[in-house]
Design an enzyme around this catalytic site. Structure first.
Site, PDB file in Angstrom:
ATOM      1  N   TYR A 279      -0.078  -0.734  10.642  1.00 52.12           N
ATOM      2  CA  TYR A 279      -0.327  -1.425   9.310  1.00 52.12           C
ATOM      3  C   TYR A 279       0.998  -1.189   8.461  1.00 52.12           C
ATOM      4  O   TYR A 279       1.367  -2.265   7.770  1.00 52.12           O
ATOM      5  CB  TYR A 279      -1.560  -0.692   8.704  1.00 52.12           C
ATOM      6  CG  TYR A 279      -1.882  -1.315   7.574  1.00 52.12           C
ATOM      7  CD1 TYR A 279      -2.518  -2.593   7.498  1.00 52.12           C
ATOM      8  CD2 TYR A 279      -1.897  -0.702   6.458  1.00 52.12           C
ATOM      9  CE1 TYR A 279      -3.147  -3.163   6.361  1.00 52.12           C
ATOM     10  CE2 TYR A 279      -2.396  -1.324   5.183  1.00 52.12           C
ATOM     11  CZ  TYR A 279      -2.871  -2.396   5.171  1.00 52.12           C
ATOM     12  OH  TYR A 279      -3.345  -3.360   3.831  1.00 52.12           O
TER      13      TYR A 279
ATOM     14  N   SER B 168       0.838  -1.107  -0.037  1.00 49.02           N
ATOM     15  CA  SER B 168       0.197   0.019   0.137  1.00 49.02           C
ATOM     16  C   SER B 168       0.917   1.109   0.004  1.00 49.02           C
ATOM     17  O   SER B 168       2.035   1.219   0.468  1.00 49.02           O
ATOM     18  CB  SER B 168      -0.768  -0.075   1.170  1.00 49.02           C
ATOM     19  OG  SER B 168      -1.302   1.144   1.552  1.00 49.02           O
ATOM     20  N   SER B 169       0.269   2.100  -0.516  1.00 51.93           N
ATOM     21  CA  SER B 169       1.090   3.685  -0.422  1.00 51.93           C
ATOM     22  C   SER B 169       1.407   4.181   0.975  1.00 51.93           C
ATOM     23  O   SER B 169       2.294   4.898   0.956  1.00 51.93           O
ATOM     24  CB  SER B 169       0.558   4.721  -1.444  1.00 51.93           C
ATOM     25  OG  SER B 169      -0.803   4.834  -0.898  1.00 51.93           O
ATOM     26  N   CYS B 170       0.799   3.607   1.990  1.00 53.56           N
ATOM     27  CA  CYS B 170       1.122   4.052   3.326  1.00 53.56           C
ATOM     28  C   CYS B 170       2.528   3.631   3.796  1.00 53.56           C
ATOM     29  O   CYS B 170       2.699   4.092   4.864  1.00 53.56           O
ATOM     30  CB  CYS B 170       0.091   3.569   4.232  1.00 53.56           C
ATOM     31  SG  CYS B 170      -0.006   1.885   4.467  1.00 53.56           S
TER      32      CYS B 170
ATOM     33  N   HIS C 214     -13.271   4.987   2.949  1.00 54.71           N
ATOM     34  CA  HIS C 214     -12.546   5.963   2.284  1.00 54.71           C
ATOM     35  C   HIS C 214     -13.101   7.050   1.589  1.00 54.71           C
ATOM     36  O   HIS C 214     -14.292   6.914   1.481  1.00 54.71           O
ATOM     37  CB  HIS C 214     -11.738   5.184   1.188  1.00 54.71           C
ATOM     38  CG  HIS C 214     -10.620   4.194   1.919  1.00 54.71           C
ATOM     39  ND1 HIS C 214     -10.797   2.881   1.539  1.00 54.71           N
ATOM     40  CD2 HIS C 214      -9.573   4.339   2.638  1.00 54.71           C
ATOM     41  CE1 HIS C 214      -9.547   2.358   2.211  1.00 54.71           C
ATOM     42  NE2 HIS C 214      -8.985   3.163   3.189  1.00 54.71           N
TER      43      HIS C 214
ATOM     44  N   LYS D 204       3.371  -4.101   6.578  1.00 54.69           N
ATOM     45  CA  LYS D 204       3.526  -3.950   5.009  1.00 54.69           C
ATOM     46  C   LYS D 204       4.844  -3.877   4.574  1.00 54.69           C
ATOM     47  O   LYS D 204       5.202  -4.597   3.604  1.00 54.69           O
ATOM     48  CB  LYS D 204       2.524  -3.193   4.379  1.00 54.69           C
ATOM     49  CG  LYS D 204       1.130  -3.290   4.552  1.00 54.69           C
ATOM     50  CD  LYS D 204       0.715  -4.266   3.442  1.00 54.69           C
ATOM     51  CE  LYS D 204      -0.689  -4.859   3.494  1.00 54.69           C
ATOM     52  NZ  LYS D 204      -0.992  -6.076   2.813  1.00 54.69           N
TER      53      LYS D 204
HETATM   54  N1  LIG Z   1      -8.459  -0.674  -0.774  1.00 57.21           N
HETATM   55  C1  LIG Z   1      -7.517   0.016  -1.088  1.00 57.21           C
HETATM   56  O1  LIG Z   1      -7.706   1.465  -1.283  1.00 57.21           O
HETATM   57  C2  LIG Z   1      -6.281  -0.314  -1.220  1.00 57.21           C
HETATM   58  C3  LIG Z   1      -5.020   0.615  -1.530  1.00 57.21           C
HETATM   59  C4  LIG Z   1      -3.745   0.071  -1.665  1.00 57.21           C
HETATM   60  C5  LIG Z   1      -3.526  -1.098  -1.216  1.00 57.21           C
HETATM   61  N2  LIG Z   1      -4.455  -1.972  -0.887  1.00 57.21           N
HETATM   62  C6  LIG Z   1      -4.106  -3.271  -0.434  1.00 57.21           C
HETATM   63  O2  LIG Z   1      -4.956  -4.459  -1.125  1.00 57.21           O
HETATM   64  C7  LIG Z   1      -4.814  -5.588  -0.285  1.00 57.21           C
HETATM   65  C8  LIG Z   1      -6.420  -5.875  -0.379  1.00 57.21           C
HETATM   66  O3  LIG Z   1      -7.095  -4.725   0.414  1.00 57.21           O
HETATM   67  P1  LIG Z   1      -8.878  -4.636   0.069  1.00 57.21           P
HETATM   68  O4  LIG Z   1      -8.884  -3.341  -0.024  1.00 57.21           O
HETATM   69  O5  LIG Z   1      -9.147  -5.726  -0.835  1.00 57.21           O
HETATM   70  O6  LIG Z   1      -9.217  -5.260   1.630  1.00 57.21           O
HETATM   71  P2  LIG Z   1     -10.333  -5.869   1.813  1.00 57.21           P
HETATM   72  O7  LIG Z   1     -11.723  -5.409   1.034  1.00 57.21           O
HETATM   73  O8  LIG Z   1     -10.553  -5.670   3.398  1.00 57.21           O
HETATM   74  O9  LIG Z   1     -10.007  -7.519   1.736  1.00 57.21           O
HETATM   75  C9  LIG Z   1      -9.286  -8.257   2.298  1.00 57.21           C
HETATM   76  C10 LIG Z   1      -9.622  -9.597   2.339  1.00 57.21           C
HETATM   77  O10 LIG Z   1      -8.633 -10.453   3.057  1.00 57.21           O
HETATM   78  C11 LIG Z   1      -9.484 -11.459   3.946  1.00 57.21           C
HETATM   79  N3  LIG Z   1      -8.802 -11.739   5.212  1.00 57.21           N
HETATM   80  C12 LIG Z   1      -8.340 -10.975   6.057  1.00 57.21           C
HETATM   81  N4  LIG Z   1      -7.562 -11.300   7.254  1.00 57.21           N
HETATM   82  C13 LIG Z   1      -7.807 -12.882   6.903  1.00 57.21           C
HETATM   83  C14 LIG Z   1      -7.374 -14.126   7.247  1.00 57.21           C
HETATM   84  N5  LIG Z   1      -6.841 -14.040   8.695  1.00 57.21           N
HETATM   85  N6  LIG Z   1      -7.608 -15.154   6.438  1.00 57.21           N
HETATM   86  C15 LIG Z   1      -8.247 -15.449   5.477  1.00 57.21           C
HETATM   87  N7  LIG Z   1      -8.632 -14.049   5.087  1.00 57.21           N
HETATM   88  C16 LIG Z   1      -8.366 -12.804   5.377  1.00 57.21           C
HETATM   89  C17 LIG Z   1     -10.708 -10.614   4.066  1.00 57.21           C
HETATM   90  O11 LIG Z   1     -11.615 -11.712   4.516  1.00 57.21           O
HETATM   91  P3  LIG Z   1     -13.130 -11.295   5.123  1.00 57.21           P
HETATM   92  O12 LIG Z   1     -13.765 -11.094   3.834  1.00 57.21           O
HETATM   93  O13 LIG Z   1     -13.393 -12.447   5.734  1.00 57.21           O
HETATM   94  O14 LIG Z   1     -12.982 -10.226   5.856  1.00 57.21           O
HETATM   95  C18 LIG Z   1     -10.855  -9.768   2.678  1.00 57.21           C
HETATM   96  O15 LIG Z   1     -11.515 -10.995   1.905  1.00 57.21           O
HETATM   97  C19 LIG Z   1      -4.513  -5.152   1.085  1.00 57.21           C
HETATM   98  O16 LIG Z   1      -2.913  -5.612   1.234  1.00 57.21           O
HETATM   99  C20 LIG Z   1      -4.054  -3.512   0.996  1.00 57.21           C
HETATM  100  O17 LIG Z   1      -3.233  -2.903   1.557  1.00 57.21           O
HETATM  101  C21 LIG Z   1      -5.981  -1.655  -0.837  1.00 57.21           C
END
Ligand SMILES: NC(=O)c1ccc[n+]([C@@H]2O[C@H](COP(=O)([O-])OP(=O)(O)OC[C@H]3O[C@@H](n4cnc5c(N)ncnc54)[C@H](OP(=O)(O)O)[C@@H]3O)[C@@H](O)[C@H]2O)c1
Length: 323
Positions: free
Chosen positions: A138, A109-111, A181, A142
């Site tokens: 967090y 992530s950009s953070c 967000h 990362k």
């Molecule tokens: N969203 C953004 O704006 C953004 C920006 C930059 C980078 N990212 C990166 O992209 C990645 C995914 O982010 P996202 O936005 O897609 O997040 P998200 O929608 O919260 O999805 C995360 C997924 O991980 C699963 N998970 C969490 N803990 C788990 C565990 N212990 N065992 C199995 N599965 C688990 C969650 O399951 P549940 O459905 O059961 O909770 C969910 O399906 C992250 O690394 C994040 O840093 C996101």
């Protein structure tokens, strides 16, 4: 190119990013996907993860599972953010390597960049200064994930790459009224103001801070592109390379939603960091460009929001929208 016969595990396939990667892979004809919900496979559990990899033996892994949350949750539950994310990364990277995975892609992530990193933020800014304190737990996890990928490559020759996406939005986003967000939070706020006939929508701050937004389907396109073409220990930024002010974003959303009232900026509220933009020149040099214009992306996200209101995601109430 990914061989269609290869078995691909997308960790976190029910999340915003994981679901988009699955859509992208399926649309390109990759059908040999291995998917597990959290209740089927808890990635913080080392035994479960190790057994899963030994049984399934995937060829490729997209690691899009993480414990994700806003400023409030990060501040309230620092142990959970640090510990869960470290465990997920350690368990998945180690089991992937040991079970003979060909390539793993880690989503950061950009953070991870320092709070005062020069803008736009280059990959070389990593570890050059203190982190933003509000989500440092967090971010530290990362950064450890990035270094884990680099260490496995250095010590064992394991092909693990790390992508750093900018702010994402799109179908499947979290539209919780407070804990989401800025883009989905504004979409919902303008939608509700339209329904209630409110005369104005209030937005914290001056509207001047600038932010970058990438549609999650573009991110998924880049993730598959980089799985095919990128093989380097250095992290790589994924974004559009352009930013908009919060005022411009609000006006776009107002237009898409069709809200006829006015926008009121509460300038007594803090603005946050003036600008957060990724330098995406390395990605562009590889030949990748985003395809979804912000206005179009907001329109399709709004359509998705309208169609899925009964089953929207949301977590703890009382958390402020993150910009
Ligand atoms: N969203 C953004 O704006 C953004 C920006 C930059 C980078 N990212 C990166 O992209 C990645 C995914 O982010 P996202 O936005 O897609 O997040 P998200 O929608 O919260 O999805 C995360 C997924 O991980 C699963 N998970 C969490 N803990 C788990 C565990 N212990 N065992 C199995 N599965 C688990 C969650 O399951 P549940 O459905 O059961 O909770 C969910 O399906 C992250 O690394 C994040 O840093 C996101």
């Amino acid at each position: 190119m990914i061989d269609p016969a290869q078995k691909i595990y997308v960790a976190g396939h029910q999340g915003l990013v994981g679901a988009a990667i699955v859509r992208r892979l399926q649309s390109q004809g990759y059908s040999n996907l291995v998917l597990r919900t959290r209740s089927e496979l808890d990635l913080t559990n080392q035994d479960q993860v190790s057994q899963f990899f030994l049984q399934e033996k995937p060829d490729l892994v997209f690691l899009a599972a993480a414990k994700v949350g806003g400023i409030w949750a990060n501040d309230m539950f620092p142990v959970d953010f640090l510990q869960d994310n470290l465990r997920i990364e350690l368990n998945v990277v180690e089991a992937a390597y040991r079970s003979g995975v060909n390539k793993l892609q880690f989503l950061g992530s950009s953070c991870i960049y320092p709070k005062l990193a020069p803008q736009p933020m280059q990959e070389s800014s990593l570890l050059t200064g203190p982190l933003e304190p509000t989500n440092q737990w967090y971010a530290a996890a990362k950064i450890a994930g990035i270094m884990l990928c680099q260490a496995y490559r250095k010590q064992y020759g394991f092909d693990a790459i790390s992508l750093m996406p900018t702010n994402l939005y799109g179908p499947g986003d979290n539209f919780h009224a407070e804990n989401s967000h800025v883009l989905p939070a504004l979409l919902r706020r303008f939608h509700e103001a339209k329904l209630s006939g409110a005369s104005d929508v209030e937005i914290w701050g001056t509207g001047e801070p600038r932010r970058e937004f990438l549609h999650v389907d573009d991110l998924a396109d880049a993730a598959v592109f980089l799985m095919n073409s990128y093989c380097d220990p250095e992290i790589i930024n994924v974004g559009t390379g352009t930013d908009v002010s919060i005022r411009e974003l609000a006006e776009l959303i107002q237009e898409v939603v069709g809200y006829r009232g006015s926008i009121r900026f509460d300038t007594s509220r803090p603005d946050g960091t003036p600008r957060k933009l990724l330098d995406v020149s390395r990605l562009q040099e590889l030949g990748w460009q985003p395809k979804i214009a912000l206005r179009d992306g907001i329109a399709t996200t709004y359509r998705w929001f309208l169609d899925n209101q009964s089953q929207l995601r949301g977590v703890e109430a009382g958390e402020p929208a993150a910009v």
